[in-house]
Design a protein around this motif. Structure first.
Motif: not given
Lengths: 379, 379, 379
Positions: A118-141
């Protein structure tokens, strides 16, 4: 045709056993994405426009509890070609179909032991499901620095202090080679630690946009540290393998994250800082000559904010900067400025999201502009 | 074990939400196929017999409505090795698992907007589900000329004229590179238009065999035109990529179809004509030398008829001719004569189909005979 | 959320139609495996330790009856990278996703006709589901000699003699190239026959460990013979293809198995003997020179026994010997000694299994030690 009490967005199948011996929420989802992009060298003229349709992500998801409500499970499968890509000799030359296959056991009070992938406990943006983003996709960071999924064990714990303060801790020991790898562990294990604090009470802190329109300010802060012993890939447990004339180049890679999310009355802001370092960032052959591979060391920052109007339209703006070590990687600073608009028809379950991004490179020659339109449905 | 009101053939899971917020029909299906074939040069002797067992197709299918009965969805996944084959650098070197992933929105009266990946509104034979054929498989005309699936948008509309006459129109704008492609759009978009008329009332016009034993004659006629701007593949959005010394050879490819289906008292007939043309059919390198790739221009005709006996046995006969431009492709005329027998145990849901085909090539040297036996189950 | 009468371990979805026209048991399962292994040359020092996490197996399974309780079906899909590996030009370069896709028709009394892809009636250890093993995984004898899955037809039959004696027979005709092959049959067909006797009454003879704690001694004995006409792979219908300068080397390969299982009051024992022979074991080119490929001829024996304590812990011990023909294959005798401990939390549905194995090769130089820990969940 049978009748179900479930509602749209709560799973295609959602059952609990009368004897409480198991539950199942089964869901499917997919994202249809249109992308248009243009070269914008020196911000002069939009040139060489290209377009692309794709099924960006498509997933099947099984979750619930098994045997006892204290034992929960999650299986998530990728279906789209981008989801399952990445076959290599390290994955038995097979597509990477499984995203999550994990058991979680609440063995004592607030402690939970996880086993599987499963996902490692890393950055929040990664752990937020790709279904629940407020943008089209995650950031370059995120794409540059995240520590993604891996196989192994995780220990999770939380504490409530007083009425409102919540502190959560997580510790992971994993193989350190990334998801779906079938070959043996190269180098050592990967260790990830994370601490989070929610000073003003619990809220939906792993979901983009303030869909709940929080009546009081809510905040979550987190810090993660990841240490991958003798890592062999250029982005720790992902990226290219650093092969040498005699095998693999191994070096300790560390990744550090600080992140936070804030929500209040429809306004939301999320920010994170990421930094990757390596003991020896330049991969060397046995005779000391460089292999050409380099650990992608550097740092990045992402900050975004959105406001959700009463009609469930949200305007969101995002600033991202990725600064890899130019001397080592040859990559200059990249800035990205994004302006997005979303319509949440049924929250994150049925939504249309669109954004325009200006990619501003240090040399200006590689600048580009891109437009995206995505329709999401998540059962 | 729970009790369901559903019947065999109506989905493995078939539910509608009490609050009408979604419905789901989930189904699985697979075809077990045995094939025997023999060379039959100059129709002299049957030689070099080969046989093959295969799971020809195996699918999982999710469909229903979501949020509102006006928003419907379909996800179809391929499972068999033939279903998911076709991995290439253009599909992220991943198997092509998704067949359909599409949302359909009935936004106004008889108008419906589709977004995602699904079949284009091409020839009828292609759009009929492979589960609902009256033969073991589709014809050679279809395999040579169909415009298959693609990603993009479609607009569908229908009109009722008087009691019986139905006219349907469809317009599609798609990427033009075929299904599951993850790389960017090469050349321009693909545009497909289709008009259909059902002069004697609605009927099951996208399903083989007259299983309903129509009491009055029923007819559907259709015509499709497909224009793929700067296509780079030898069969428009499928076939080989026309690579050149500098990239891809691009040329406009047009495909035209006329088709019809007729059903009356157990008798059914289906016919179609297909024609592919290209602006410049011979793919050239930058210096004008031929690359060796050629657009498969030519035409074909398929005609088939069947009669369903009272005991649900059907005899079907089919004639197919494919005439590629011999000067360009080096392929002579191919005729195929097929005689088939089907037993519909539970309509198209559980059936056994068998046929024998004589492949008659222009030169007679490549003639062959083949026998097929297929068992289909579709939940 | 809906309420189901099902219990954990009886499927995620388990329904039967009110009109008895179909039933469905849908289940998922996965195994999380940790392996540690060390070289142990001459049994001197443990050296070169390596470790590996993996999702060993992950499956989706659909089974039940369709149309009539006399027609049953099974679809089993692999999800993990090891499950779906093995793509080759013979599988359309696509992953081998389907394990089983089979229809079974009880057409007359105790006779059942199977059609599709499933396990051949070979050795017991292979036919026991990987979900129901009393050890972490199957033995080396099985991996070396089993005849696996194939596509074709099987005829199964059983007879009851008196109160207790049960005799079962199975006969299979299959393609002989292994599962998921999409290319045509190479060489001839594969024929498998099996006879079994249960002298002391029916019991759970295709499941490891005596979870039922049989009150009277129960025994099952079986013998299988498999004849693969003109086989082209080094392990009959699996293993490497024996390619030559002109095509494929073809030779008849025979596999013979004797096996038995015994259960009584928590004690269980299982043993099997396997032997593979070939008409011409050394694959030759057209000019008679060896190709370098050799049929893996030889024999092997596996014997294991376990005792299940009242607290559902089981101790199991296993001895395995594989003796390939050394003159031909260059492989010496391999002995493996295994000691295992399992905790059956909910029978085979939720269990933790661990074992340690000593691999003792004829030359002692390749000796090794391995430790495994596996968590299984099967809905």
């Amino acid at each position: 045709q049978d009748i179900t009490n479930n509602k749209f967005g709560k799973g295609l199948v959602n059952v609990v056993a009368k004897d409480s011996s198991f539950s199942l929420k089964f869901a499917a989802r997919f994202q249809s994405l249109y992308t248009g992009s243009w070269d914008f060298a020196n911000n002069d003229n939009l040139e060489n426009g290209v377009s692309q349709f794709s099924i960006r992500r498509a997933r099947l998801k099984f979750e619930g509890f098994a045997y006892s409500p204290k034992v929960t499970y999650k299986i998530e499968l990728g279906l789209s070609n981008r989801d399952i890509s990445g076959a290599s000799e390290f994955t038995s030359n097979a597509p990477r179909y499984i995203l999550d296959a994990v058991l979680k056991w609440n063995f004592y009070e607030n402690f939970e032991l996880w086993a599987g992938q499963t996902k490692l406990p890393g950055n929040r943006e990664r752990v937020i499901s790709s279904a629940n983003l407020q943008t089209v996709d995650r950031s370059l960071v995120n794409s540059e620095f995240n520590v993604d999924r891996d196989m192994g064990f995780q220990l999770h714990h939380f504490t409530n202090f007083g009425e409102n303060v919540i502190v959560r801790e997580a510790l992971a020991i994993s193989q350190g080679e990334g998801r779906n790898v079938t070959s043996e562990n190269l180098g050592g294990f990967q260790y990830t630690g994370r601490v989070e604090i929610l000073p003003f009470g619990d809220f939906d802190d792993y979901s983009g946009a303030d869909l709940d329109r929080e009546e009081t300010p809510k905040l979550a802060l987190g810090v993660s540290y990841d240490h991958n012993v003798n890592a062999v890939r250029t982005r720790s447990n992902s990226g290219s393998y650093m092969t040498t004339d005699t095998g693999f180049f191994e070096t300790d890679i560390n990744t550090f994250f600080v992140d936070g999310i804030f929500k209040y009355q429809g306004f939301s802001a999320m920010a994170e800082y990421a930094k990757r370092t390596a003991d020896i960032p330049v991969a060397l052959n046995s005779d000391g000559t460089p292999t050409g591979r380099v650990v992608e060391v550097g740092d990045g920052v992402n900050a975004q904010a959105g406001y959700l109007f009463k009609n469930n339209y949200e305007i969101v703006t995002r600033y991202t900067q990725v600064t890899l070590d130019e001397a080592l990687t040859g990559e200059g600073v990249e800035n990205q400025y994004t302006l997005g608009l979303s319509k949440y028809i049924v929250g994150h379950k049925l939504k249309v999201q669109t954004d325009v991004s200006w990619n501003d490179y240090e040399d200006n020659a590689d600048n580009s502009l891109s437009y995206r339109l995505q329709i999401d449905i998540h059962f």
